[in-house]
Design a protein around this motif. Structure first.
Motif, PDB file in Angstrom:
ATOM      1  N   ILE A   1       0.840  -1.208   0.000  1.00 48.33           N
ATOM      2  CA  ILE A   1       0.000   0.000   0.000  1.00 48.33           C
ATOM      3  C   ILE A   1       0.872   1.254   0.000  1.00 48.33           C
ATOM      4  CG2 ILE A   1      -1.617   1.351   1.410  1.00 48.33           C
ATOM      5  CD1 ILE A   1      -2.893  -1.301   2.301  1.00 48.33           C
ATOM      6  N   LEU A   2       1.905   1.208   0.851  1.00 50.73           N
ATOM      7  CA  LEU A   2       2.790   2.369   0.996  1.00 50.73           C
ATOM      8  C   LEU A   2       3.434   2.744  -0.340  1.00 50.73           C
ATOM      9  CD1 LEU A   2       3.487   4.005   3.483  1.00 50.73           C
ATOM     10  CD2 LEU A   2       5.434   2.521   3.902  1.00 50.73           C
ATOM     11  N   ASN A   3       3.807   1.725  -1.122  1.00 47.07           N
ATOM     12  CA  ASN A   3       4.529   1.983  -2.366  1.00 47.07           C
ATOM     13  C   ASN A   3       3.622   2.116  -3.579  1.00 47.07           C
ATOM     14  OD1 ASN A   3       7.064   1.945  -1.121  1.00 47.07           O
ATOM     15  ND2 ASN A   3       7.041  -0.304  -1.102  1.00 47.07           N
ATOM     16  N   LEU A   4       2.287   2.015  -3.324  1.00 47.94           N
ATOM     17  CA  LEU A   4       1.353   2.004  -4.457  1.00 47.94           C
ATOM     18  C   LEU A   4       1.567   3.201  -5.367  1.00 47.94           C
ATOM     19  CD1 LEU A   4      -1.070   0.512  -5.657  1.00 47.94           C
ATOM     20  CD2 LEU A   4      -2.562   1.890  -4.226  1.00 47.94           C
ATOM     21  N   LYS A   5       1.602   4.387  -4.778  1.00 51.85           N
ATOM     22  CA  LYS A   5       1.700   5.598  -5.597  1.00 51.85           C
ATOM     23  C   LYS A   5       3.084   5.767  -6.222  1.00 51.85           C
ATOM     24  CE  LYS A   5      -2.205   8.081  -3.956  1.00 51.85           C
ATOM     25  NZ  LYS A   5      -2.935   9.332  -4.171  1.00 51.85           N
TER      26      LYS A   5
ATOM     27  N   HIS B   1       4.672   3.276  -7.604  1.00 52.73           N
ATOM     28  CA  HIS B   1       4.690   2.404  -8.776  1.00 52.73           C
ATOM     29  C   HIS B   1       3.625   2.747  -9.802  1.00 52.73           C
ATOM     30  CE1 HIS B   1       6.996  -0.121  -5.950  1.00 52.73           C
ATOM     31  NE2 HIS B   1       7.561  -0.589  -7.040  1.00 52.73           N
ATOM     32  N   ILE B   2       2.596   3.472  -9.356  1.00 54.85           N
ATOM     33  CA  ILE B   2       1.483   3.758 -10.251  1.00 54.85           C
ATOM     34  C   ILE B   2       1.425   5.262 -10.493  1.00 54.85           C
ATOM     35  CG2 ILE B   2      -1.009   3.546 -10.583  1.00 54.85           C
ATOM     36  CD1 ILE B   2       0.487   0.864 -10.334  1.00 54.85           C
TER      37      ILE B   2
END
Lengths: 206, 206, 206, 206
Positions: free
Chosen positions: C46-50, C52-53
């Motif tokens: 969740i933390l890295n979602l933004k 990578h996207i």
């Protein structure tokens, strides 16, 4: 396009249990669509229903009359092998049939014919009060009365009312009054059980 | 406790649209519970249904006969203010009534009486094929035929079949054949629309 | 037994689409029940979602960034084989994905990011108004704008609003504005179709 | 358009209780749509969940740790006013919380952590068998063990299994084992009650 005749039949069908106006409408068109001999046979079957089906003078459920039409007791009430010391009180025929299907009960029945809503003022009008009193007076073999009414407010209210009116009779004749056990019904999940059910389940643990 | 009479009536009720065996059973007990005059009136209303309701010789929908019983056309087919250049083909009376309710259509109707399932071999048996051909042959005013059948496989199959059998007649008389527009119906969410609907919606954008 | 930490997480989960307080509560216990390495991996994903996207600078949908993180256009917007004369306006990514899945559309997209409720006063706040205007100003190849919003009051209101604000621009550049076709969607039954759908289906018959 | 990162998070969400792939997908887009500080806070709340929440060494339910993080017993297990002669066995925290909410039970709890499916071969793996035995061995005050598991096949199978393994211990220490009462739960209709429930209701009438 509705005329009086279709409307009248729709209104009759709309009073059938679980039928709304839209389905009632479809029933009428279903009949219009059938050929005349079938429609006629349906009508005559309805017309003769009460001639073929009687109401038991003892337990008040419906039962098929024989050819002579002279019997007044249903199959259960005429069955001498049933235990006539127990009388189980149900609201309606479908409840009785469901209990018979289990094959677990061998006593007799009384169909009380309704439940008394909590706020009902004319309580005796809703149930077969006189008929029940009369049966208990005449059937001396009864030593236990089991209430098998639905487990909700109206059912409980009906039990309370009947218990009250029967009290003098019960005490004089030492008849035991019981109510079907309360607790977890099959499939109940603890997480979603209401507190009334949990209270009964804790109290009736065994 | 079932006897033949109750069982017979239950089986009739279980064939009514949307009624299962359990509800059919409850219908019978509902009737047993009513007083005799009501049951008798229901039966006679069913018995006389076909005497009071005729089928329009033109569009084949059901309509109330008048006292003389002599009229053979329904209210719409007798209405000279309707546009007799357009004929809208529906499956059943309920579809016709739903379209009439919108007040958006002023042409005439033909109730084709059924749909042809995709794998049906005896196709002409399912619909009023001869009657439709006969009407188109005699009613020279018709210049457009609108198919208003349900938007699924059986509806589309029925449209295809009728189009094929009408083809020679349509071409000779320069009658236009149309089908109700396809696309997003009211309330459709893009996210959940099927690809056939999206295809039609893209094609019919305007 | 709730402490602040559980309650806080429950409140976050209860804001997830389609999740009520009871399910949010079960989510927290589901996580407590998992072993620590899985919980940690979920949290870091969740933390890295933004990271990578990214959000496409052109159509505003979300897309996976590459390793370098330098691309700013999504796969569709970078695809030179798409027809850049048509721009299809959708509310959200899921609508775009559903249309892509059909394989029927080869133009470009713009995710407007919301719908304008009928009584909304601050209309421009609800949608990417400036971004759409900017794109239409810079992308001279566009000759048709297709609205593919849901077929209900809010969708129609949004179309009306955007049409109004784009009017001067559309007229100057001779851009055609279309809306997805309305009518019977797949599976529609005539008997149960609403009158708005029937109106569209009659109007758009073909 | 799915990349590995979105897919991974979707798969995690799809394992959450009651969540399907479509809703999992919407969860990811919901998070993409939120601003970064909220997403970061959600992730950190999940990350720190196990730091703030401990598992009671006595009853095995989850409870908030205090600042020092040194307590190992939950609020109920630390409460000396609870009746420590009764131990109620539940499957999971949610069952325990539902019983606490009724305010009808003042004894202690043991969260057994699962149910044993009927065909399970590795039975002891499914429940906290050793921990339960250990607690019963050390807590001499217990004189009654109440099973409060769900009233279905797996629940009953679990009761049977635990009763068997506890038998020697129970007999030696004269501990009484009880199971929550079975019968009509609140709202039960006689007409629709299954025969197992009717059997229990008749047997447990009172």
């Amino acid at each position: 396009m509705e005329d009086g005749h279709i409307k009248k039949l729709e209104e009759y069908f709309a009073r059938f249990p679980g039928v709304g106006p839209r389905q009632a409408h479809r029933f009428v068109y279903y009949l219009l669509w059938q050929n005349s001999s079938i429609v006629s046979d349906i009508a005559h079957t309805i017309l003769n229903l009460k001639k073929h089906i009687g109401q038991c003078k003892n337990c008040f459920r419906y039962f098929p009359k024989d050819a002579s039409g002279q019997y007044t007791l249903c199959r259960i009430c005429s069955d001498s092998s049933r235990d006539n010391s127990i009388l189980l009180i149900v609201e309606k025929d479908a409840d009785l049939e469901n209990i018979e299907r289990t094959g677990l009960y061998n006593g007799n029945y009384f169909v009380v014919g309704g439940l008394i809503p909590l706020l009902e003022t004319n309580k005796s009008r809703k149930i077969r009060e006189k008929e029940l009193l009369s049966r208990l007076t005449h059937e001396k073999s009864i030593i236990e009365l089991i209430f098998a009414l639905s487990a909700h407010v109206d059912g409980d209210n009906t039990v309370d009312y009947i218990k009250k009116i029967l009290k003098p009779h019960m005490e004089k004749n030492e008849i035991r009054i019981t109510v079907l056990g309360r607790g977890l019904s099959t499939g109940s999940e603890l997480e979603y059980s209401d507190s009334e059910t949990l209270r009964n389940a804790l109290k009736n643990r065994s």
